[in-house]
Every structure is written in structure tokens, then in C-alpha cells.
Design a protein around this motif. Sequence first.
Motif, PDB file in Angstrom:
ATOM      1  N   UNK A 137       0.609  -1.495   0.328  1.00  0.00           N
ATOM      2  CA  UNK A 137       0.178  -0.268  -0.324  1.00  0.00           C
ATOM      3  C   UNK A 137       0.683   1.417   0.166  1.00  0.00           C
ATOM      4  N   UNK A 138       1.794   1.121   0.562  1.00  0.00           N
ATOM      5  CA  UNK A 138       2.314   2.337   0.942  1.00  0.00           C
ATOM      6  C   UNK A 138       3.190   2.480  -0.709  1.00  0.00           C
ATOM      7  N   UNK A 139       3.891   1.188  -1.173  1.00  0.00           N
ATOM      8  CA  UNK A 139       4.755   0.873  -2.332  1.00  0.00           C
ATOM      9  C   UNK A 139       5.831   2.040  -2.601  1.00  0.00           C
ATOM     10  N   UNK A 140       7.128   2.049  -2.394  1.00  0.00           N
ATOM     11  CA  UNK A 140       8.180   2.980  -2.297  1.00  0.00           C
ATOM     12  C   UNK A 140       7.807   3.107  -4.239  1.00  0.00           C
ATOM     13  N   UNK A 146       7.484   6.951  -5.253  1.00  0.00           N
ATOM     14  CA  UNK A 146       8.805   8.015  -5.371  1.00  0.00           C
ATOM     15  C   UNK A 146       8.401   8.284  -7.604  1.00  0.00           C
ATOM     16  N   UNK A 147       7.933   7.116  -8.108  1.00  0.00           N
ATOM     17  CA  UNK A 147       7.988   7.488  -9.356  1.00  0.00           C
ATOM     18  C   UNK A 147       6.586   8.333  -9.925  1.00  0.00           C
ATOM     19  N   UNK A 180       3.316  12.746   0.252  1.00  0.00           N
ATOM     20  CA  UNK A 180       2.657  11.950   0.120  1.00  0.00           C
ATOM     21  C   UNK A 180       3.211  10.128  -0.089  1.00  0.00           C
ATOM     22  N   UNK A 181       4.273  10.175   0.610  1.00  0.00           N
ATOM     23  CA  UNK A 181       5.199   8.406   0.432  1.00  0.00           C
ATOM     24  C   UNK A 181       4.210   7.213   2.184  1.00  0.00           C
ATOM     25  N   UNK A 216      12.971   2.223   1.469  1.00  0.00           N
ATOM     26  CA  UNK A 216      13.781   1.475  -0.056  1.00  0.00           C
ATOM     27  C   UNK A 216      12.888   2.628  -0.970  1.00  0.00           C
ATOM     28  N   UNK A 217      12.628   3.462  -0.349  1.00  0.00           N
ATOM     29  CA  UNK A 217      11.595   4.448  -1.146  1.00  0.00           C
ATOM     30  C   UNK A 217      12.639   5.792  -0.996  1.00  0.00           C
ATOM     31  N   UNK A 218      13.425   5.978  -0.190  1.00  0.00           N
ATOM     32  CA  UNK A 218      14.383   6.460   0.449  1.00  0.00           C
ATOM     33  C   UNK A 218      15.616   5.990  -0.718  1.00  0.00           C
ATOM     34  N   UNK A 219      16.299   5.027  -1.111  1.00  0.00           N
ATOM     35  CA  UNK A 219      17.145   4.670  -1.537  1.00  0.00           C
ATOM     36  C   UNK A 219      16.962   4.754  -3.248  1.00  0.00           C
ATOM     37  N   UNK A 220      15.493   4.260  -3.849  1.00  0.00           N
ATOM     38  CA  UNK A 220      14.891   4.833  -5.101  1.00  0.00           C
ATOM     39  C   UNK A 220      15.017   6.263  -5.647  1.00  0.00           C
TER      40      UNK A 220
END
Length: 504
Positions: A44-47, A51-52, A230-231, A266-270
Motif C-alpha cells: 500500500x505504501x509502495x515505494x 517515488x515514480x 505523500x509517501x 526503500x523509497x529513500x534509496x530509490x
Amino acid sequence: MSSAIPRDATPHDDDSAALAALGYESRFKRDMSLWANFSLGFTYLSPVVGVYALFAFSLATGGPPMIWSFLVAGIGQLLVALVFGEIVSQYPVSGGLYPWARRLWGRRWAWMSGWIYLVALLVTIASVAYGAGPYAAALLGAEPTVDTTIGCALAILVLATVINFAGTRTLARAAIIGFAAELVGALAVGGWLLLTERHHGLGALFDDFGAAGTGSYAAAFLAAGLIGVFQYYGFEACGDVAEEVRDPARRIPRAMRMTIYVGGAAATFVALALTLSVADFGAVVSGRDADPVTTSLTAAFGPGGTKVVLGIVLISFVSCAMSLQAAASRLLYAYARDDMIAGSGALRRLSPTRHVPPYALLVTAVVPALVALGSKLSEDALTKIISFASLGIYMGFQMVVLAALRARTRGWRPAGPFTLGRWGLPVNVLALAYGVSAMVNMAWPRTPEGPWYDDWIVVLSGLVVVALGAVYMTLTRHHHRGDAPAGDAVPATAAAEPRPQTAH
């Protein structure tokens, strides 16, 4: 309460007894493990989706330092997750925000909290499904037309609905598969970009490359920081399916925190990998490169490799829509079980074989599909509808956080296995302060050159949703129906105790 449970009771019996003590009968199957529950929150959070979807906007608005918003929002939402963890540990009931607000405050507050959150979820499902269109078109080598995007959105909704209809066990497996695919994809894509396509060092993260222009960078950062704001939601979905998780009072608070830790990292890394792989920040800031994600992926992977990456991205979109549907359908079910909404008789039914609410799931597919189809008439109207999505979710969050703070000041002491102890009050206050600040940032008008109603569209959409909910409550008075417990978090003696008189 524990003394009433037989010594030879199984964990499932314990869970059923605990739920019965809260006034409900267990009708779901507890087929969801800790990891499946965490995976539901993660997808649901889906990095990747988060991000994309906003990377190009945020990089053009604030330059590379926009990445620090992930840290700010991550800490803020962790505070909210800690508050939610205390609540769900004491009230592990399906539906999440609505039953939590009901126990902490009362019927009216709970009804409005659930209404705002439900509308936001349905709109978010539509926005996720619709947002996959350009990536599907790129994967298929087609033009990203409105028809193509609508077709992709409907296909994603159908697939997500089929998975949800198959039952909790299938949903759990799909969530774990989606988590694994997204995490491996994020690490593999990010790692390859850093190894083969990195054009900058970490020092670039402190240089806006002219994004702020001649104005204050603080304003630019706040606007660009919406990518972080939003993340970080999705962790609340872990609690929406509380009656499908074994030992939910202990496992769900942990799964919520894991969602923040792992999903945020994961989101921050992407975002870091994509940022350092952008060859020309000036081109992004000026608008010459309007799609830096595709530019970087194509340069690093070539046309063939990019399609593989796009395939992973689409898996992420499907997983995200699936998790959102699960959360929304359980919220609808919780409403209907307490007879709080029109159509309660159908919405509270569970499939006798799959143990999921089929009619509630159908609503979470049909309404987003109609929203997506509406773009055929007006893409601008769709944008205005979707503008409410994130604000509405934050509003729902903060109504629960405020309810928890109010209950604490009136004598509530969290009684579940997970509590913050003496840190509960300061964490609650800081969580509310963060959430209100984030909502102000989301609603802040930033397009003075356009029509006034477009500049204030987020605020206006929020007011419309609240007004419609208030009219519905006034006309139907559904919030007065049913006899489920409400407002009982505050001890009766504390609630009835007269307040001390101020000396004169």
C-alpha cells in the motif's frame, strides 16, 4: 479477561475471545501472518509507486535536496504509527480508523472520520490504477492516450479485485509476492543506477541547482517535499484487516513500524539512486527533461532492460491497488456491521467460502472504475477529484490522533500489549503537530497565476467531502443506529467526574 479463557485454548480461541470482549464476533479467517500483514502495508505504501509518480515534479521544484523530505515525513509518520499501534493493540477490530475513532471519541466523530478516509481511499484506488497508464503504454510501445490509460486502469482494478475476492490467504500470498518483487526491483534498479549511471556525488543533495530561483528555498522545499508527505501512508492498512491476523494486538503494531522502516528506507534509496543518475539537473528544473525517470532508466538499462523495469513497476501498481481495496472494503464492512451506512445489509455480508465481504469489495472496484472512466469526459475533472486523495487520508489520520489525545486528557490509558508508557502523551502531541503541518503544506495555494478555485482546489475538495458527509449524517442519522460500543476508551468514572473549579 484472561482468566475466562480456558487453559487449553488455542491462539485462535484467544483472538476470538478478545474480539468478543470488544463486542464483536469473529467471522473472518485469521490467515494472515505477521509478514503478510507487513507486506500488505508495504505494498500500500509502495515505494516504487510513490517515488515514480512524483519524482519529476519534486526534482524540478526543489532540486536534489527534496530527498530530505523523506526523512522529515518518515519521522513524522512514525509518530503517527506509534499512536495507531497503541490504539490497535487495545482495539484490534477490522476497519481501522473508523472503529478506533468510535471507541476513543464517539459515533459522530467516528462516522465522519471513516467517511473522509473512505472517500480518500476510493479516490486513491482510482489514482493508482489511472497512474499506471503511462508505464503500461511505455511497456507496450503504445501512445499514452486517455483510452489507453483508462484501459490499463480498468485492467488493474479487475486483477486487484479478483485477488481480493479469492480470500484472505490468497491476498496474503499476493501481498508477500508484491512485497518481494517491489523490494528486489527497487534494490536492483537502484543499485544498478548507482553502479552504472551515477553522475553526481552526495554533495549534490545540498545544492538546489537553481530550482528555487530568486525566492526562498524554504518555499521550494516545502512544495517539493510533498513527495515525502505523500509517501508515508499505508501502514494503517495493517490494522484495517485486524480480524484476519493471528495475535493482532502484538503483531499489527510491529507490522506498522516495519512498514515505516522498510518502506521508507526503500523509497529513500530509490529516490537517491534516481537523483544521482540524473545527468542534467538544469534540464529537469527548466522543464527540458520532463520525465527524468524514463531518461535515467533508458540510459542505464537500454530499451529492453527498461521494459523489464516497467514490468516491475506495473506489478507495484497492481499490488498497491490490491492493498488499497482490502483496506477500503474492510472499512466499509466495519461501517455496515455497525449499521452506519446505507446498504449495510449487503455490505456486512461475508462470503461463506472465502470469508471476505464481496459487496464491499465490489464497491471498491466500481467506484474507482467510474472515476477513471470520467476522465473520458474531462481529465481536468479527474485531476480535481484526485487532488483530495492524500489530504483526505491525512485528515482521517489526524482525526484519530486528535481523538486519542482528547481521550488521554480525559483518563484513557492504553491497555493493549503495546504501549508507549509515559512517552504516549508527548508522542501523541508531536504526531498531531506533524499531521496538521503536513495538511497545511498539502493545501497551501501555489498557483496564483491560475484561477482562484484551482489554487485552492485541495482545500475546496476537502470542504466538499466534509459538507457532503455532514448532510448525509443529518438526513439519514445512520450514526445513531446500532448498539456497538462507542466512546468507552475513557473510563466511565473519569468521564463523569466533575472538573475542578478554578479559584477566584
